[in-house]
Design a protein around this motif. Structure first.
Motif, PDB file in Angstrom:
ATOM      1  N   LEU A  33       0.597  -0.856   0.179  1.00  0.00           N
ATOM      2  CA  LEU A  33      -0.309   0.059  -0.411  1.00  0.00           C
ATOM      3  C   LEU A  33       0.989   1.344  -0.197  1.00  0.00           C
ATOM      4  O   LEU A  33       1.410   1.803   0.812  1.00  0.00           O
ATOM      5  CB  LEU A  33      -0.666   0.069   0.835  1.00  0.00           C
ATOM      6  N   GLU A  34       1.112   1.569  -0.912  1.00  0.00           N
ATOM      7  CA  GLU A  34       1.835   3.004  -1.431  1.00  0.00           C
ATOM      8  C   GLU A  34       1.479   3.937  -0.251  1.00  0.00           C
ATOM      9  O   GLU A  34       0.278   4.701  -0.667  1.00  0.00           O
ATOM     10  CB  GLU A  34       1.940   3.351  -2.836  1.00  0.00           C
ATOM     11  N   GLY A  35       2.266   4.058   0.609  1.00  0.00           N
ATOM     12  CA  GLY A  35       2.144   6.567   0.594  1.00  0.00           C
ATOM     13  C   GLY A  35       1.441   5.653   2.136  1.00  0.00           C
ATOM     14  O   GLY A  35       1.013   6.399   3.130  1.00  0.00           O
ATOM     15  N   LEU A  36       0.939   4.830   2.771  1.00  0.00           N
ATOM     16  CA  LEU A  36      -0.355   4.505   3.761  1.00  0.00           C
ATOM     17  C   LEU A  36       1.146   4.415   5.023  1.00  0.00           C
ATOM     18  O   LEU A  36       2.180   3.306   5.166  1.00  0.00           O
ATOM     19  CB  LEU A  36      -0.898   2.838   4.009  1.00  0.00           C
ATOM     20  N   VAL A  37       0.448   5.148   5.988  1.00  0.00           N
ATOM     21  CA  VAL A  37       1.423   4.948   7.362  1.00  0.00           C
ATOM     22  C   VAL A  37       1.057   5.049   8.531  1.00  0.00           C
ATOM     23  O   VAL A  37       1.453   5.070   9.675  1.00  0.00           O
ATOM     24  CB  VAL A  37       2.797   6.735   7.296  1.00  0.00           C
ATOM     25  N   ASP A  38       0.147   4.534   8.574  1.00  0.00           N
ATOM     26  CA  ASP A  38      -1.227   3.902   9.848  1.00  0.00           C
ATOM     27  C   ASP A  38      -1.125   3.031   9.264  1.00  0.00           C
ATOM     28  O   ASP A  38      -2.179   2.211   9.417  1.00  0.00           O
ATOM     29  CB  ASP A  38      -2.302   5.106  10.015  1.00  0.00           C
ATOM     30  N   PRO A  39      -0.220   1.462  10.227  1.00  0.00           N
ATOM     31  CA  PRO A  39      -1.170   0.356  10.305  1.00  0.00           C
ATOM     32  C   PRO A  39      -1.865  -0.023  10.780  1.00  0.00           C
ATOM     33  O   PRO A  39      -2.312  -1.309  10.936  1.00  0.00           O
ATOM     34  CB  PRO A  39       0.270  -0.229  10.667  1.00  0.00           C
ATOM     35  N   GLY A  40      -2.440   0.693  11.460  1.00  0.00           N
ATOM     36  CA  GLY A  40      -3.652   0.103  12.956  1.00  0.00           C
ATOM     37  C   GLY A  40      -4.855   0.224  11.728  1.00  0.00           C
ATOM     38  O   GLY A  40      -5.358  -0.443  12.560  1.00  0.00           O
ATOM     39  N   ILE A  41      -5.189   0.743  11.051  1.00  0.00           N
ATOM     40  CA  ILE A  41      -6.067   0.763   9.871  1.00  0.00           C
ATOM     41  C   ILE A  41      -6.200  -1.268   9.544  1.00  0.00           C
ATOM     42  O   ILE A  41      -7.164  -1.088   9.660  1.00  0.00           O
ATOM     43  CB  ILE A  41      -5.970   1.966   9.024  1.00  0.00           C
ATOM     44  N   ALA A  65      -4.876  -3.391  10.463  1.00  0.00           N
ATOM     45  CA  ALA A  65      -4.560  -4.011  11.482  1.00  0.00           C
ATOM     46  C   ALA A  65      -6.486  -4.351  12.111  1.00  0.00           C
ATOM     47  O   ALA A  65      -6.920  -5.908  12.706  1.00  0.00           O
ATOM     48  CB  ALA A  65      -3.959  -3.432  12.467  1.00  0.00           C
ATOM     49  N   GLY A  66      -7.180  -3.244  12.270  1.00  0.00           N
ATOM     50  CA  GLY A  66      -8.024  -3.266  12.907  1.00  0.00           C
ATOM     51  C   GLY A  66      -8.672  -3.743  11.678  1.00  0.00           C
ATOM     52  O   GLY A  66     -10.433  -4.787  11.932  1.00  0.00           O
ATOM     53  N   ARG A  67      -8.916  -3.519  10.624  1.00  0.00           N
ATOM     54  CA  ARG A  67     -10.064  -4.481   9.208  1.00  0.00           C
ATOM     55  C   ARG A  67      -9.379  -5.581   9.052  1.00  0.00           C
ATOM     56  O   ARG A  67     -10.928  -6.574   8.414  1.00  0.00           O
ATOM     57  CB  ARG A  67      -9.372  -3.840   7.631  1.00  0.00           C
ATOM     58  N   SER A 102      -8.500  -7.626  11.967  1.00  0.00           N
ATOM     59  CA  SER A 102      -8.895  -8.351  12.810  1.00  0.00           C
ATOM     60  C   SER A 102      -9.445  -8.997  12.998  1.00  0.00           C
ATOM     61  O   SER A 102     -10.068 -10.680  14.220  1.00  0.00           O
ATOM     62  CB  SER A 102      -8.377  -7.057  14.263  1.00  0.00           C
ATOM     63  N   LYS A 103     -10.968  -8.728  11.851  1.00  0.00           N
ATOM     64  CA  LYS A 103     -11.285 -10.673  12.042  1.00  0.00           C
ATOM     65  C   LYS A 103     -11.855 -11.545  12.102  1.00  0.00           C
ATOM     66  O   LYS A 103     -11.370 -12.574  12.081  1.00  0.00           O
ATOM     67  CB  LYS A 103     -13.171  -9.672  11.581  1.00  0.00           C
ATOM     68  N   TYR A 104     -10.183 -11.566  11.535  1.00  0.00           N
ATOM     69  CA  TYR A 104     -10.019 -13.241  10.661  1.00  0.00           C
ATOM     70  C   TYR A 104      -8.943 -13.165  11.048  1.00  0.00           C
ATOM     71  O   TYR A 104      -8.268 -14.923  10.862  1.00  0.00           O
ATOM     72  CB  TYR A 104     -10.102 -12.424   9.170  1.00  0.00           C
ATOM     73  N   PHE A 105      -7.770 -12.550  11.164  1.00  0.00           N
ATOM     74  CA  PHE A 105      -6.569 -12.885  11.657  1.00  0.00           C
ATOM     75  C   PHE A 105      -6.120 -11.990  12.539  1.00  0.00           C
ATOM     76  O   PHE A 105      -6.243 -10.899  13.339  1.00  0.00           O
ATOM     77  CB  PHE A 105      -5.336 -12.161  10.735  1.00  0.00           C
ATOM     78  N   THR A 106      -4.878 -12.459  13.299  1.00  0.00           N
ATOM     79  CA  THR A 106      -4.371 -11.726  14.585  1.00  0.00           C
ATOM     80  C   THR A 106      -3.012 -10.921  14.051  1.00  0.00           C
ATOM     81  O   THR A 106      -2.580 -11.426  13.680  1.00  0.00           O
ATOM     82  CB  THR A 106      -3.214 -12.673  15.366  1.00  0.00           C
ATOM     83  N   PRO A 107      -3.475  -9.728  14.306  1.00  0.00           N
ATOM     84  CA  PRO A 107      -2.707  -8.651  13.224  1.00  0.00           C
ATOM     85  C   PRO A 107      -1.122  -8.378  14.160  1.00  0.00           C
ATOM     86  O   PRO A 107      -1.056  -8.279  15.475  1.00  0.00           O
ATOM     87  CB  PRO A 107      -3.014  -7.320  13.473  1.00  0.00           C
ATOM     88  N   HIS A 108       0.503  -8.524  13.151  1.00  0.00           N
ATOM     89  CA  HIS A 108       1.131  -8.103  13.623  1.00  0.00           C
ATOM     90  C   HIS A 108       2.548  -7.330  13.550  1.00  0.00           C
ATOM     91  O   HIS A 108       2.705  -7.603  12.049  1.00  0.00           O
ATOM     92  CB  HIS A 108       2.819  -9.478  14.218  1.00  0.00           C
ATOM     93  N   SER A 109       2.405  -6.214  14.133  1.00  0.00           N
ATOM     94  CA  SER A 109       2.644  -4.915  13.639  1.00  0.00           C
ATOM     95  C   SER A 109       4.141  -4.391  13.410  1.00  0.00           C
ATOM     96  O   SER A 109       4.584  -4.323  14.932  1.00  0.00           O
ATOM     97  CB  SER A 109       1.604  -3.438  13.481  1.00  0.00           C
TER      98      SER A 109
END
Length: 228
Positions: free
Chosen positions: A20-28, A30-32, A34-41
């Protein structure tokens, strides 16, 4: 003509990653997810804020690059091993919508996909004969192709043949997995090769997506391996 697919040819997806070019907030992301996976940032390869939600069986790795260690700024979304297989299963069963990874202001691209075939290393295929197969395959590559980088490495459980460097658009590996005594033939695709097929993935034409990748997998395997 019979339909060609990953399932029909015994192929498995072992890695899926998106950029994702330019996206600097991985939390967004991760939130999307989290219904399917455990996010690790990770931020510039340093673990970020831990996710404290309900833990899922499968994981997704979200790597943010701020540009401090290179020219690229953005976020990589990575599914590896069984996580990649599960992710693709969700896609095929229409239980996951790729629009979750899309933003109007950021370009989404398929960064990398690994496809592999595994076969049991039975009694008729000893480690010695497998190593000889790799040595012969290396000789075939040297004499029949223009490939410049071929590496045959020794490991405790046998040899590994590597064709092309990791930053090449196609990187091929053949090795024995010690834990389950299988031989794995693995093709890693990125750069130009992923650009050729990503539109089929994003437009949900998965039958065409698989067909194109299966053809490429076996054509390239035939180039670099001893035919018998």
């Amino acid at each position: 003509m019979a339909k060609i697919s990953f399932d029909s040819e015994g192929l498995v997806v072992d890695w899926f990653s998106f950029n994702l070019e330019g996206l600097v907030d991985p939390g967004i992301i991760a939130g999307r997810l989290s219904k399917y996976f455990t996010p690790h940032s990770l931020i510039d390869n340093v673990p970020g804020i831990a996710f404290h939600g309900f833990r899922k069986k499968y994981k997704v790795f979200i790597h943010q690059s701020t540009g401090s260690k290179g020219y690229w700024i953005g976020t990589k979304i990575i599914f590896s091993g069984k996580n990649a297989s599960y992710f693709y299963k969700l896609l095929k069963n229409r239980n996951f919508d790729l629009s979750l990874l899309k933003f109007e202001e950021h370009t989404l691209s398929l960064g990398r996909i690994d496809i592999c075939f595994s076969r049991p290393n039975d009694w008729s295929h000893s480690s010695k004969s497998f190593d000889a197969f790799l040595v012969d395959s290396r000789s075939q590559i040297q004499h029949r192709t223009n490939t410049k980088y071929i590496k045959l490495q020794d490991f405790p459980n046998g040899k590994m043949l590597k064709v092309n460097r990791r930053n090449n658009s196609r990187h091929y590996r053949v090795y024995q997995k010690d834990e389950d005594e299988t031989v794995r033939f693995e093709l890693e695709l990125k750069h130009r090769q992923t650009k050729l097929v990503q539109d089929y993935l994003f437009e949900n034409q998965l039958d065409v997506f698989e067909h194109q990748l299966v053809i490429q997998y076996f054509q390239y395997s035939n180039q670099v391996l001893r035919s018998d």
